[in-house]
Design a protein around this motif. Structure first.
Motif, PDB file in Angstrom:
ATOM      1  N   ILE A 191       1.897 -15.746  10.960  1.00  0.00           N
ATOM      2  CA  ILE A 191       0.846 -15.579  10.209  1.00  0.00           C
ATOM      3  C   ILE A 191       0.846 -14.389   8.872  1.00  0.00           C
ATOM      4  O   ILE A 191       1.291 -13.473   9.147  1.00  0.00           O
ATOM      5  CB  ILE A 191      -0.243 -15.125  11.142  1.00  0.00           C
ATOM      6  CG1 ILE A 191      -0.640 -15.945  12.124  1.00  0.00           C
ATOM      7  CG2 ILE A 191      -1.596 -14.998  10.415  1.00  0.00           C
ATOM      8  CD1 ILE A 191      -1.519 -15.798  13.383  1.00  0.00           C
ATOM      9  N   HIS A 192       0.576 -14.923   7.758  1.00  0.00           N
ATOM     10  CA  HIS A 192       0.455 -14.032   6.664  1.00  0.00           C
ATOM     11  C   HIS A 192      -0.776 -13.115   6.689  1.00  0.00           C
ATOM     12  O   HIS A 192      -1.943 -13.434   6.607  1.00  0.00           O
ATOM     13  CB  HIS A 192       0.451 -14.899   5.420  1.00  0.00           C
ATOM     14  CG  HIS A 192       0.446 -14.105   3.964  1.00  0.00           C
ATOM     15  ND1 HIS A 192       1.662 -13.544   3.705  1.00  0.00           N
ATOM     16  CD2 HIS A 192      -0.435 -13.662   3.287  1.00  0.00           C
ATOM     17  CE1 HIS A 192       1.224 -12.807   2.334  1.00  0.00           C
ATOM     18  NE2 HIS A 192       0.105 -13.000   2.379  1.00  0.00           N
ATOM     19  N   VAL A 193      -0.379 -11.857   6.675  1.00  0.00           N
ATOM     20  CA  VAL A 193      -1.438 -10.744   6.609  1.00  0.00           C
ATOM     21  C   VAL A 193      -1.511 -10.092   5.168  1.00  0.00           C
ATOM     22  O   VAL A 193      -2.577  -9.922   4.438  1.00  0.00           O
ATOM     23  CB  VAL A 193      -1.140  -9.701   7.425  1.00  0.00           C
ATOM     24  CG1 VAL A 193      -2.111  -8.477   7.513  1.00  0.00           C
ATOM     25  CG2 VAL A 193      -0.737 -10.130   8.876  1.00  0.00           C
ATOM     26  N   GLY A 194      -0.090  -9.974   4.686  1.00  0.00           N
ATOM     27  CA  GLY A 194      -0.342  -9.640   3.002  1.00  0.00           C
ATOM     28  C   GLY A 194      -0.269  -8.054   2.572  1.00  0.00           C
ATOM     29  O   GLY A 194      -0.304  -7.662   1.785  1.00  0.00           O
ATOM     30  N   GLY A 195       0.019  -7.444   4.027  1.00  0.00           N
ATOM     31  CA  GLY A 195       0.198  -6.151   3.542  1.00  0.00           C
ATOM     32  C   GLY A 195       1.805  -5.620   3.108  1.00  0.00           C
ATOM     33  O   GLY A 195       2.535  -6.428   2.813  1.00  0.00           O
ATOM     34  N   LEU A 196       2.030  -4.354   2.974  1.00  0.00           N
ATOM     35  CA  LEU A 196       3.427  -4.001   2.344  1.00  0.00           C
ATOM     36  C   LEU A 196       4.128  -3.605   3.652  1.00  0.00           C
ATOM     37  O   LEU A 196       5.646  -3.523   3.238  1.00  0.00           O
ATOM     38  CB  LEU A 196       3.166  -2.892   1.341  1.00  0.00           C
ATOM     39  CG  LEU A 196       2.650  -3.273   0.159  1.00  0.00           C
ATOM     40  CD1 LEU A 196       2.659  -2.084  -0.766  1.00  0.00           C
ATOM     41  CD2 LEU A 196       2.778  -4.469  -0.547  1.00  0.00           C
ATOM     42  N   ASP A 197       3.760  -3.528   4.693  1.00  0.00           N
ATOM     43  CA  ASP A 197       4.561  -2.853   5.828  1.00  0.00           C
ATOM     44  C   ASP A 197       5.420  -1.608   5.689  1.00  0.00           C
ATOM     45  O   ASP A 197       6.342  -1.394   5.896  1.00  0.00           O
ATOM     46  CB  ASP A 197       5.667  -3.955   6.274  1.00  0.00           C
ATOM     47  CG  ASP A 197       5.908  -3.709   7.769  1.00  0.00           C
ATOM     48  OD1 ASP A 197       5.163  -2.869   8.570  1.00  0.00           O
ATOM     49  OD2 ASP A 197       6.841  -4.377   8.329  1.00  0.00           O
ATOM     50  N   ALA A 198       4.687  -0.705   4.928  1.00  0.00           N
ATOM     51  CA  ALA A 198       5.525   0.585   4.233  1.00  0.00           C
ATOM     52  C   ALA A 198       4.609   1.706   4.693  1.00  0.00           C
ATOM     53  O   ALA A 198       3.485   1.710   5.275  1.00  0.00           O
ATOM     54  CB  ALA A 198       5.283   0.377   2.880  1.00  0.00           C
ATOM     55  N   GLY A 199       5.077   2.876   4.708  1.00  0.00           N
ATOM     56  CA  GLY A 199       4.705   4.101   4.866  1.00  0.00           C
ATOM     57  C   GLY A 199       3.904   4.731   3.786  1.00  0.00           C
ATOM     58  O   GLY A 199       3.976   4.453   2.648  1.00  0.00           O
ATOM     59  N   ALA A 200       2.755   5.688   3.895  1.00  0.00           N
ATOM     60  CA  ALA A 200       2.220   6.319   3.056  1.00  0.00           C
ATOM     61  C   ALA A 200       1.724   7.618   3.505  1.00  0.00           C
ATOM     62  O   ALA A 200       1.757   8.036   4.617  1.00  0.00           O
ATOM     63  CB  ALA A 200       0.611   5.420   2.961  1.00  0.00           C
ATOM     64  N   VAL A 201       1.823   8.518   2.345  1.00  0.00           N
ATOM     65  CA  VAL A 201       1.229  10.018   2.485  1.00  0.00           C
ATOM     66  C   VAL A 201      -0.085  10.286   1.693  1.00  0.00           C
ATOM     67  O   VAL A 201      -0.143   9.981   0.741  1.00  0.00           O
ATOM     68  CB  VAL A 201       2.180  10.973   1.819  1.00  0.00           C
ATOM     69  CG1 VAL A 201       1.772  12.463   1.993  1.00  0.00           C
ATOM     70  CG2 VAL A 201       3.689  10.595   2.645  1.00  0.00           C
ATOM     71  N   PHE A 202      -1.025  10.714   2.534  1.00  0.00           N
ATOM     72  CA  PHE A 202      -2.433  10.942   1.678  1.00  0.00           C
ATOM     73  C   PHE A 202      -2.659  12.665   1.899  1.00  0.00           C
ATOM     74  O   PHE A 202      -2.534  13.250   3.092  1.00  0.00           O
ATOM     75  CB  PHE A 202      -3.401  10.338   2.470  1.00  0.00           C
ATOM     76  CG  PHE A 202      -4.853  10.734   2.124  1.00  0.00           C
ATOM     77  CD1 PHE A 202      -5.204  10.029   1.030  1.00  0.00           C
ATOM     78  CD2 PHE A 202      -5.800  11.461   2.737  1.00  0.00           C
ATOM     79  CE1 PHE A 202      -6.458  10.103   0.408  1.00  0.00           C
ATOM     80  CE2 PHE A 202      -7.088  11.417   2.365  1.00  0.00           C
ATOM     81  CZ  PHE A 202      -7.380  10.938   1.091  1.00  0.00           C
ATOM     82  N   ILE A 203      -3.000  13.183   0.628  1.00  0.00           N
ATOM     83  CA  ILE A 203      -2.977  14.562   0.641  1.00  0.00           C
ATOM     84  C   ILE A 203      -4.708  14.696   0.283  1.00  0.00           C
ATOM     85  O   ILE A 203      -4.984  14.355  -0.647  1.00  0.00           O
ATOM     86  CB  ILE A 203      -2.133  15.149  -0.795  1.00  0.00           C
ATOM     87  CG1 ILE A 203      -0.670  14.866  -0.445  1.00  0.00           C
ATOM     88  CG2 ILE A 203      -2.505  16.671  -0.641  1.00  0.00           C
ATOM     89  CD1 ILE A 203       0.021  15.152  -1.584  1.00  0.00           C
TER      90      ILE A 203
END
Length: 299
Positions: free
Chosen positions: A79-91
């Motif tokens: 099933i296609h979700v369309g995210g990047l499957d990546a990490g993120a940092v939020f300051i």
């Protein structure tokens, strides 16, 4: 000929020699629906606007897109979700960010995948993938400029140790201006100069890491006598571009419209998008479901 020696730390060399998830098209469902005009790894995106136009909501949707999986397997079905499957940092400096809103956006994205399961089974599937996505998000809370600078300098090692991180968000870059001015922590009180100083430190600390940098600022934050800002030119990871999104209310702040699809009350706004290749505008709505578009709702 101009021969220039450019020094870099061992951490920067290690970061540059590795690979990260690609962010091209991260905003395809929002403002940059033409993928060719969207930000890429190593680029910088500025989001500006007045209050209540969705700056924090926009970066929240970016982070949801980043940490959600590209695809999921349910009972052997891809099933296609369309995210990047990546990490993120939020300051987090303005402290407008809400985890429940991020979870709500992620849940809605997964529901839109039309997974053919009972409500109980669907809840378990969504909970599993949302928990997995949230493990990829690091939130760094800052309460003064000293903490912010310390956070910046910690980014270099964190990005080197975490090759999955593709997005770093600062909301906002100007949160401690008045605090610093009142405590005489800045020699040049011009707003443009202050912003340039903060961003210079921020970008130096992630230099060569090939992440997308996103920061927010209020629309009013500029000087009558602006500081001349030079083009940063190519970075060690390739050509670096600056993108801007200016958000504003399309009509009076209190005006509400009724969406045709689900009859939710929403605030009507517009975005002016500037890319290295072009400039364009689009209308959007802020509702309880997030940022939405007229053409997606039958307007």
């Amino acid at each position: 000929m101009n021969y220039e020696c450019k020094a870099e730390t061992g951490i920067q060399l290690l970061a540059r020699s590795g690979t990260r998830p690609k962010v091209k098209g991260i905003d395809q469902s929002l403002f940059f629906r033409d993928v060719s005009c969207s930000p890429d790894n190593g680029d910088t995106l500025e989001v500006s606007g007045d209050g209540s136009v969705g700056k924090t909501l926009f970066v929240t949707q970016l982070m949801a897109q980043c940490i959600l999986p590209r695809r999921i397997i349910v009972d052997g079905v891809d099933i296609h979700v369309g995210g990047l499957d990546a990490g993120a940092v939020f300051i987090n400096t303005d402290h407008h960010f809400q985890i429940p809103k991020l979870v709500q956006i992620m849940e809605q994205r997964l529901r839109n995948c039309k997974i053919n399961k009972s409500d109980a089974e669907l809840s378990q599937i969504m909970e599993k993938h949302m928990e997995n996505g949230l493990t990829k998000l690091m939130i760094l809370n800052c309460y003064d400029s000293a903490q912010l600078m310390a956070t910046f300098f910690s980014l270099e090692k964190h990005l080197s140790d975490n090759r999955s991180v593709a997005l770093v968000v600062l909301d906002s870059a100007t949160a401690f201006y008045w605090q610093d001015v009142c405590s005489s922590n800045v020699s040049d009180k011009r707003m443009d100069s202050y912003l340039k100083s903060v961003l210079s430190t921020f970008e130096k600390c992630v230099k060569g890491s090939s992440v997308l940098i996103v920061y927010t600022r209020p629309k009013y934050f500029y000087s009558k006598n602006p500081v001349n800002v030079k083009n940063p030119g190519p970075s060690s990871s390739g050509e670096k571009h600056k993108f801007t999104i200016q958000l504003s209310h399309l009509e009076a702040d209190e005006e509400k419209i009724l969406l045709n699809s689900d009859r939710l009350s929403a605030v009507k706004c517009k975005a002016v998008i500037n890319t290295p290749k072009s400039s364009f505008e689009c209308r959007y709505y802020i509702s309880s479901q997030g940022i939405m578009y007229p053409d997606k709702d039958g307007d």
